[in-house]
Design a protein around this motif. Structure first.
Motif, short mmCIF file in Angstrom:
data_model
loop_
_atom_site.label_atom_id
_atom_site.label_comp_id
_atom_site.label_asym_id
_atom_site.label_seq_id
_atom_site.Cartn_x
_atom_site.Cartn_y
_atom_site.Cartn_z
N LYS A 216 0.83 -1.20 0.00
CA LYS A 216 0.00 0.00 0.00
C LYS A 216 0.87 1.25 0.00
O LYS A 216 0.54 2.26 -0.65
N GLN B 213 4.30 0.73 -3.18
CA GLN B 213 4.01 0.73 -4.61
C GLN B 213 4.28 2.07 -5.29
O GLN B 213 4.56 2.11 -6.50
N TYR B 214 4.23 3.18 -4.52
CA TYR B 214 4.45 4.49 -5.11
C TYR B 214 5.94 4.85 -5.21
O TYR B 214 6.29 5.88 -5.79
N PRO C 269 1.72 -1.79 -10.99
CA PRO C 269 0.29 -1.58 -11.21
C PRO C 269 -0.17 -0.14 -11.03
O PRO C 269 -1.24 0.21 -11.48
N VAL C 270 0.64 0.69 -10.36
CA VAL C 270 0.21 2.08 -10.15
C VAL C 270 1.33 3.02 -10.55
O VAL C 270 2.47 2.62 -10.75
N ARG C 271 0.99 4.31 -10.65
CA ARG C 271 1.99 5.31 -10.98
C ARG C 271 2.84 5.63 -9.75
O ARG C 271 2.37 5.59 -8.63
N THR C 272 4.10 5.98 -9.98
CA THR C 272 5.02 6.26 -8.89
C THR C 272 4.86 7.70 -8.41
O THR C 272 4.10 8.49 -8.98
N GLU D 272 5.30 10.32 -11.04
CA GLU D 272 4.23 10.39 -12.03
C GLU D 272 2.98 11.04 -11.44
O GLU D 272 2.20 11.66 -12.16
N LEU D 273 2.81 10.87 -10.17
CA LEU D 273 1.74 11.57 -9.45
C LEU D 273 2.35 12.87 -8.93
O LEU D 273 2.73 13.72 -9.69
N SER E 130 -0.09 14.33 -3.83
CA SER E 130 -1.12 13.33 -4.16
C SER E 130 -0.88 12.03 -3.39
O SER E 130 -1.82 11.42 -2.87
N VAL E 131 0.39 11.60 -3.33
CA VAL E 131 0.71 10.37 -2.60
C VAL E 131 0.41 10.54 -1.11
O VAL E 131 -0.12 9.64 -0.46
N LEU F 247 -3.19 10.14 -0.46
CA LEU F 247 -3.61 8.75 -0.58
C LEU F 247 -3.23 7.92 0.64
O LEU F 247 -3.94 6.98 1.00
#
Length: 419
Positions: free
Chosen positions: A372, A375-376, A384-387, A390-391, A395-396, A399
């Motif tokens: 959870k 992954q960033y 599977p998700v943007r780093t 990229e965000l 934003s991270v 989340l």
């Protein structure tokens, strides 16, 4: 058991609960023929062993009488509360009785200061000495060294105790003088240096003589009160980092200030103890001890206090997006430790596992990595998700921090200090 002893037990166990400078220590003092008790393999406290078993100890004060009037202490001289004092014999017999009934596996003993530091320290040493020599007790003993005690008494205490502690309490001498004008840093740091020297001398002796006596084999610990004075987390962690440079210092404990003496206008106005801040300091302490972080990476002049919304490791990662993403299949151990969601054990497991093939998200989950968070900040066979790049860090953060609409945690209030 005598009723007077039970009454004293109730009073002095209650008085001891504010001292948190004890925990599982990892010391080994195995039983010997004709003795009782065994501390082999565990440290003693209300803590948990590796197998999940709860470890218990008798945590008590010799007396809650005290000649000092420290503003933050429930046992201060000016407080009107029930007072009690154990005799050495009473406390020794109580410890043995509790052990025989399987209530405890060790003793944590502290005390208020009566008459003078040496008089109090001498009585604490007598308790430990009688347990070891008269009753041949081999369980865990943690003694609180009294600030200002003589070197001779501290040295003697180290021969019978597994761990010694001297509590700093307030992380700045000027603040200490404000809240406890009868104390100073010299009275605290001198016993600390005596313990350190005793540990080092004992280690040298045991290199030459196999059966030389051990001196405080579990080292020493200390405690700082958080939130009673205006020090920042940076001030606290800088002092902790300096203490960890001493070879005998094993743990620094952080105790959120509990407003027990609300009538004293030298103390801050708090709704309740700053438990969130206390927890963040423990997390930062862990980063210093096991994750190869430096203090100025966790807190600095721009960020003097820890973020209460996210843990210190995640906070560092959000402030340093240029360091990410980390390639799980190529990064070295030091960089893996800096990825949120990856711990010491999982970082070591990654290093071993990737010898046999490239790692993907499914393998990382099986290793116990908190995907959870991680992954960033990572790349692997599949992502599977943007780093974070990229965000965005903001934003991270949104989340991973608390969910919108969740009630704010009010355990850390703005501290108001009287002028």
């Amino acid at each position: 058991m005598d009723e007077s002893v039970i009454d004293k037990l109730k009073i002095l166990a209650e008085s001891a609960k504010y001292d948190v400078s004890c925990s599982s220590s990892g010391t080994t003092r195995s039983n010997q023929k004709g003795g009782i008790g065994n501390a082999a393999g565990w440290g003693i406290c209300h803590s948990f062993a590796e197998d999940g078993r709860c470890i218990s100890l008798l945590k008590i004060m010799l007396t809650n009488h005290c000649i000092y009037d420290c503003a933050y202490c429930i046992n201060r001289r000016s407080n009107d509360l029930k007072r009690a004092t154990f005799s050495v014999t009473e406390l020794v017999n109580l410890t043995i009785e509790f052990y025989r009934r399987n209530y405890i596996e060790g003793l944590f003993l502290s005390s208020g200061v009566v008459r003078n530091p040496d008089y109090t320290m001498e009585r604490l040493v007598r308790v430990a000495k009688d347990l070891r020599l008269v009753h041949r007790f081999n369980g865990y003993i943690h003694l609180k060294s009294i600030p200002g005690a003589s070197r001779e008494l501290v040295n003697e205490a180290g021969l019978y105790a597994d761990r010694l502690s001297v509590n700093i309490e307030i992380p700045n001498e000027k603040s200490l003088q404000l809240l406890a004008p009868e104390k100073d840093f010299q009275s605290v740091f001198k016993p600390m240096s005596y313990i350190q020297q005793g540990v080092l001398e004992s280690a040298e002796e045991r290199k030459k003589y196999r059966y030389a006596p051990r001196f405080a084999p579990a080292g020493q610990s200390t405690q700082m009160i958080v939130g009673a004075t205006a020090e920042t987390d940076k001030d606290i962690l800088q002092l902790s980092s300096a203490l960890y440079q001493r070879p005998s210092m094993k743990r620094v404990y952080y105790s959120g200030y509990i407003p027990v003496n609300t009538y004293d206008n030298r103390l801050p106005v708090l709704k309740q103890a700053p438990l969130v801040r206390e927890n963040r300091l423990y997390q930062a302490d862990w980063l210093l001890r096991f994750y190869q972080f430096k203090v100025d990476e966790i807190v600095n002049d721009a960020y003097p206090d820890l973020d209460l919304e996210v843990d210190p490791k995640l906070s560092w990662a959000l402030r340093n997006p240029q360091a990410f993403p980390v390639d799980i299949n190529r990064a070295d151990y030091e960089m893996l430790l800096r990825v949120p969601g990856i711990g010491v054990k999982s970082a070591k497991l990654i290093l071993v596992s990737r010898r046999y093939g490239r790692l993907g998200a499914s393998q990382l989950k099986k290793m116990g990595i908190v995907m959870k968070k991680a992954q960033y900040f990572i790349t692997c066979n599949e992502l599977p998700v943007r780093t974070i790049n990229e965000l965005s860090p903001l934003s991270v953060r949104s989340l991973l921090s608390r969910k919108p609409g969740r009630k704010a945690d009010d355990r850390q209030q703005v501290i108001q200090f009287e002028e």
